[in-house]
Scaffold this motif. Structure first.
Motif, mmCIF file in Angstrom:
data_model
loop_
_atom_site.group_PDB
_atom_site.id
_atom_site.type_symbol
_atom_site.label_atom_id
_atom_site.label_comp_id
_atom_site.label_asym_id
_atom_site.label_seq_id
_atom_site.Cartn_x
_atom_site.Cartn_y
_atom_site.Cartn_z
ATOM 1 N N VAL A 122 0.835 -1.199 0.000
ATOM 2 C CA VAL A 122 0.000 0.000 0.000
ATOM 3 C C VAL A 122 0.870 1.250 0.000
ATOM 4 O O VAL A 122 1.999 1.249 0.481
ATOM 5 N N GLY A 123 0.311 2.327 -0.570
ATOM 6 C CA GLY A 123 1.010 3.601 -0.595
ATOM 7 C C GLY A 123 0.026 4.721 -0.870
ATOM 8 O O GLY A 123 -1.169 4.483 -1.089
ATOM 9 N N PRO A 124 0.510 5.970 -0.898
ATOM 10 C CA PRO A 124 -0.385 7.114 -1.108
ATOM 11 C C PRO A 124 -0.642 7.428 -2.570
ATOM 12 O O PRO A 124 -1.497 8.268 -2.880
ATOM 13 N N GLY A 125 0.090 6.780 -3.480
ATOM 14 C CA GLY A 125 -0.023 7.108 -4.900
ATOM 15 C C GLY A 125 1.212 7.865 -5.351
ATOM 16 O O GLY A 125 1.577 8.884 -4.763
ATOM 17 N N GLN A 126 1.858 7.371 -6.409
ATOM 18 C CA GLN A 126 3.131 7.937 -6.834
ATOM 19 C C GLN A 126 2.981 9.048 -7.858
ATOM 20 O O GLN A 126 3.656 10.071 -7.780
ATOM 21 N N LEU A 127 2.091 8.852 -8.854
ATOM 22 C CA LEU A 127 2.001 9.804 -9.957
ATOM 23 C C LEU A 127 0.994 10.911 -9.649
ATOM 24 O O LEU A 127 -0.201 10.627 -9.475
ATOM 25 N N PRO A 128 1.415 12.166 -9.593
ATOM 26 C CA PRO A 128 0.466 13.273 -9.368
ATOM 27 C C PRO A 128 -0.611 13.332 -10.436
ATOM 28 O O PRO A 128 -1.739 13.753 -10.160
ATOM 29 N N SER A 129 -0.278 12.882 -11.650
ATOM 30 C CA SER A 129 -1.271 12.899 -12.733
ATOM 31 C C SER A 129 -2.419 11.939 -12.451
ATOM 32 O O SER A 129 -3.564 12.196 -12.848
ATOM 33 N N ASP A 130 -2.149 10.816 -11.777
ATOM 34 C CA ASP A 130 -3.239 9.921 -11.361
ATOM 35 C C ASP A 130 -4.197 10.655 -10.425
ATOM 36 O O ASP A 130 -5.423 10.651 -10.617
ATOM 37 N N ALA A 131 -3.628 11.264 -9.386
ATOM 38 C CA ALA A 131 -4.449 11.962 -8.391
ATOM 39 C C ALA A 131 -5.230 13.100 -9.038
ATOM 40 O O ALA A 131 -6.416 13.315 -8.721
ATOM 41 N N PHE A 132 -4.611 13.846 -9.937
ATOM 42 C CA PHE A 132 -5.271 14.973 -10.597
ATOM 43 C C PHE A 132 -6.519 14.524 -11.341
ATOM 44 O O PHE A 132 -7.583 15.156 -11.238
ATOM 45 N N MET A 133 -6.427 13.417 -12.079
ATOM 46 C CA MET A 133 -7.571 12.954 -12.863
ATOM 47 C C MET A 133 -8.725 12.517 -11.977
ATOM 48 O O MET A 133 -9.893 12.587 -12.385
ATOM 49 N N LEU A 271 14.062 5.408 -20.467
ATOM 50 C CA LEU A 271 13.781 5.785 -19.085
ATOM 51 C C LEU A 271 14.094 7.260 -18.849
ATOM 52 O O LEU A 271 13.345 7.968 -18.163
ATOM 53 N N VAL A 272 15.171 7.734 -19.429
ATOM 54 C CA VAL A 272 15.536 9.152 -19.313
ATOM 55 C C VAL A 272 14.439 10.021 -19.914
ATOM 56 O O VAL A 272 14.048 11.054 -19.343
ATOM 57 N N GLU A 273 13.902 9.604 -21.055
ATOM 58 C CA GLU A 273 12.813 10.354 -21.678
ATOM 59 C C GLU A 273 11.594 10.445 -20.753
ATOM 60 O O GLU A 273 10.968 11.502 -20.616
ATOM 61 N N TYR A 274 11.278 9.337 -20.110
ATOM 62 C CA TYR A 274 10.143 9.305 -19.187
ATOM 63 C C TYR A 274 10.364 10.267 -18.021
ATOM 64 O O TYR A 274 9.488 11.056 -17.666
ATOM 65 N N ILE A 275 11.553 10.231 -17.432
ATOM 66 C CA ILE A 275 11.860 11.116 -16.310
ATOM 67 C C ILE A 275 11.790 12.579 -16.742
ATOM 68 O O ILE A 275 11.244 13.432 -16.033
ATOM 69 N N GLU A 276 12.327 12.880 -17.926
ATOM 70 C CA GLU A 276 12.341 14.261 -18.401
ATOM 71 C C GLU A 276 10.932 14.770 -18.675
ATOM 72 O O GLU A 276 10.609 15.927 -18.349
ATOM 73 N N LYS A 277 10.071 13.931 -19.235
ATOM 74 C CA LYS A 277 8.700 14.377 -19.521
ATOM 75 C C LYS A 277 7.901 14.577 -18.235
ATOM 76 O O LYS A 277 7.128 15.531 -18.118
ATOM 77 N N LEU A 278 8.080 13.706 -17.248
ATOM 78 C CA LEU A 278 7.352 13.864 -15.985
ATOM 79 C C LEU A 278 7.865 15.073 -15.205
ATOM 80 O O LEU A 278 7.088 15.770 -14.549
ATOM 81 N N GLY A 279 9.167 15.307 -15.260
ATOM 82 C CA GLY A 279 9.754 16.398 -14.488
ATOM 83 C C GLY A 279 9.793 17.721 -15.209
ATOM 84 O O GLY A 279 10.068 18.759 -14.591
ATOM 85 N N GLY A 280 9.568 17.701 -16.534
ATOM 86 C CA GLY A 280 9.580 18.941 -17.298
ATOM 87 C C GLY A 280 10.949 19.588 -17.381
ATOM 88 O O GLY A 280 11.057 20.813 -17.480
ATOM 89 N N THR A 281 12.014 18.764 -17.361
ATOM 90 C CA THR A 281 13.365 19.317 -17.410
ATOM 91 C C THR A 281 14.292 18.337 -18.106
ATOM 92 O O THR A 281 13.976 17.147 -18.235
ATOM 93 N N ARG A 282 15.418 18.819 -18.580
ATOM 94 C CA ARG A 282 16.400 17.979 -19.233
ATOM 95 C C ARG A 282 17.414 17.473 -18.211
ATOM 96 O O ARG A 282 17.804 18.200 -17.301
ATOM 97 N N LEU A 283 17.857 16.241 -18.370
ATOM 98 C CA LEU A 283 18.856 15.654 -17.482
ATOM 99 C C LEU A 283 20.243 15.845 -18.083
ATOM 100 O O LEU A 283 20.485 15.486 -19.238
ATOM 101 N N GLU A 284 21.130 16.387 -17.307
ATOM 102 C CA GLU A 284 22.494 16.612 -17.762
ATOM 103 C C GLU A 284 23.240 15.283 -17.928
ATOM 104 O O GLU A 284 23.052 14.347 -17.151
ATOM 105 N N GLY A 285 24.069 15.236 -18.972
ATOM 106 C CA GLY A 285 24.915 14.074 -19.175
ATOM 107 C C GLY A 285 24.241 12.892 -19.823
ATOM 108 O O GLY A 285 24.828 11.807 -19.888
ATOM 109 N N CYS A 286 23.010 13.061 -20.317
ATOM 110 C CA CYS A 286 22.250 11.928 -20.854
ATOM 111 C C CYS A 286 21.966 12.065 -22.346
ATOM 112 O O CYS A 286 21.016 11.472 -22.860
#
Length: 400
Positions: A122-133, A271-286
């Motif tokens: 059990v947990g509180p929910g990881q994705l804010p987009s789930d909770a928003f919908m 995976l880097v693409e997924y992180i960047e789209k969720l976070g709205g930022t580019r990852l350095e060195g990737c």
């Protein structure tokens, strides 16, 4: 396992994990066929059962395209028909999204269908987009999780529950099935950086699931979270069981470190693409696959932390570090990702089962000891055989 220096020999050895499994969110690229991806995941659970893994956990997510299991219970019910012994955990059900009675009822059905192999994460929910919908305020998710968990624990323990909050109500609620043959169904509460999950697990006397053990912040919080868990257990009158503590880390293994790093270039950019789209930022060195893998194994990636990409020895060393950092835990879970081609990914799991698990559990120690004993006494054995042969020659084949 790394050896300690002589002046460290008196230090108590940490409690090493004795159970091993896989945490399957899953993370799949959205441009590929979801039916095939889910089928491959089900085949993977069958492989894990064949390889002797103790447990597998499947997540619950409803948005963002990558983590495509919406109902872990549905997935695990199918997996139960393909397996015979592996334990099946929801990893995790997001409690603010469910009416407690309905969720507890579904878990009990899974436990009955699998004949006692279900576990509830059990947990509180990881994705804010789930909770928003769903109109769930993320700021209230931990409070809602605590409300729900209190009701679910009581229901699973056979109580009749009447409770009311501003988002659910129970009136003389009770389970008509209950867990398989009256057993106590295992529960694990997700814990990352904050101590909320650790405290709730202690309050109810259930397990703790540290999802961010590979993340620098999560790794740094492991000791504090265990201390918070111990305090909560003491206040509630429960023992704090290290055997019920699970830590999760990404792992990909190959015969050599160079081969593992090369294989991981297949999926790390996704995976880097997924992180960047969720976070709205580019990852350095990737910018390149090799660069992304290097960052993941050194500095680490947001949320996913620092991966073990290398050999079986690298995995043993990291797990030993985690045991030393925490004082010991019961189960190590591989965060399974599409890092490598399917055949290489399966080989990684085989290497872990073949070469990592025996090193940590000591299950192969007797065989190594037998070989060493035979080696130390080989001269005596060879001489006995030589003497017997010479005596047989002297007797010219006569049998006494």
């Amino acid at each position: 396992m790394p050896q300690s220096h002589p002046q460290q020999q008196a230090r108590p050895q940490p409690y090493l994990p004795h159970r091993f499994g896989v945490f399957l969110a899953p993370y799949h690229h959205p441009d590929r066929d979801p039916a095939l991806q889910l089928r491959r995941d089900l085949d993977l659970v069958g492989d894990l059962d064949r390889l002797g893994y103790d447990e597998v956990w499947a997540g619950e997510h409803h948005s963002a395209g990558y983590e495509i299991i919406a109902s872990p219970e549905l997935f695990l019910a199918a997996a139960a028909e393909r397996t015979g012994r592996i334990m099946l955990g929801t990893g995790v059900n997001s409690l603010p999204y469910h009416q407690p009675l309905i969720l507890a009822d579904r878990i009990c059905q899974l436990d009955q269908q699998s004949r006692g192999r279900a576990m509830l994460g059990v947990g509180p929910g990881q994705l804010p987009s789930d909770a928003f919908m769903m109109g769930v305020d993320p700021g209230r998710s931990r409070e809602m999780m605590a409300d729900s968990l209190d009701a679910i624990v009581r229901l699973l323990r056979g109580e009749t529950v009447t409770a009311a909050t501003d988002w659910f109500a129970l009136e003389e609620a009770r389970l008509q099935l209950g867990p398989y043959r009256g057993r106590e169904l295992e529960i694990a509460v997700a814990s990352a950086v904050s101590p909320t999950g650790a405290v709730l697990a202690g309050r109810h006397g259930v397990g703790m699931l540290s999802l961010a053990a590979a993340d620098p912040a999560g790794y740094g919080a492991l000791g504090a979270n265990w201390a918070a868990h111990e305090r909560a257990c003491a206040e509630a009158g429960h023992p704090a069981e290290r055997s019920a503590w699970r830590l999760v880390t990404p792992v990909h293994l190959a015969e050599t470190r160079e081969q593992a790093l090369r294989e991981a270039e297949y999926g790390t950019p996704d995976l880097v693409e997924y992180i960047e789209k969720l976070g709205g930022t580019r990852l350095e060195g990737c910018a390149t696959p090799a660069g992304a893998v290097e960052r993941w194994t050194t500095e680490g990636l947001p949320t996913f932390g620092r991966a073990v990409i290398g050999t079986a020895e690298d995995a043993v060393e990291r797990i030993a570090q985690l045991a030393d950092r925490t004082g010991g835990f019961g189960t190590f879970l591989i965060l399974q990702l599409d890092l490598a081609e399917p055949a290489a990914a399966l080989r990684s799991l085989e290497l872990f089962a073949e070469r990592v698990v025996p090193r940590l559990t000591g299950h192969a120690d007797a065989r190594r000891a037998a070989l060493e004993w035979a080696g130390r006494n080989s001269g005596r054995f060879v001489e006995a055989v030589r003497k017997s042969t010479m005596e047989a020659i002297a007797r010219k084949g006569e049998v006494r």
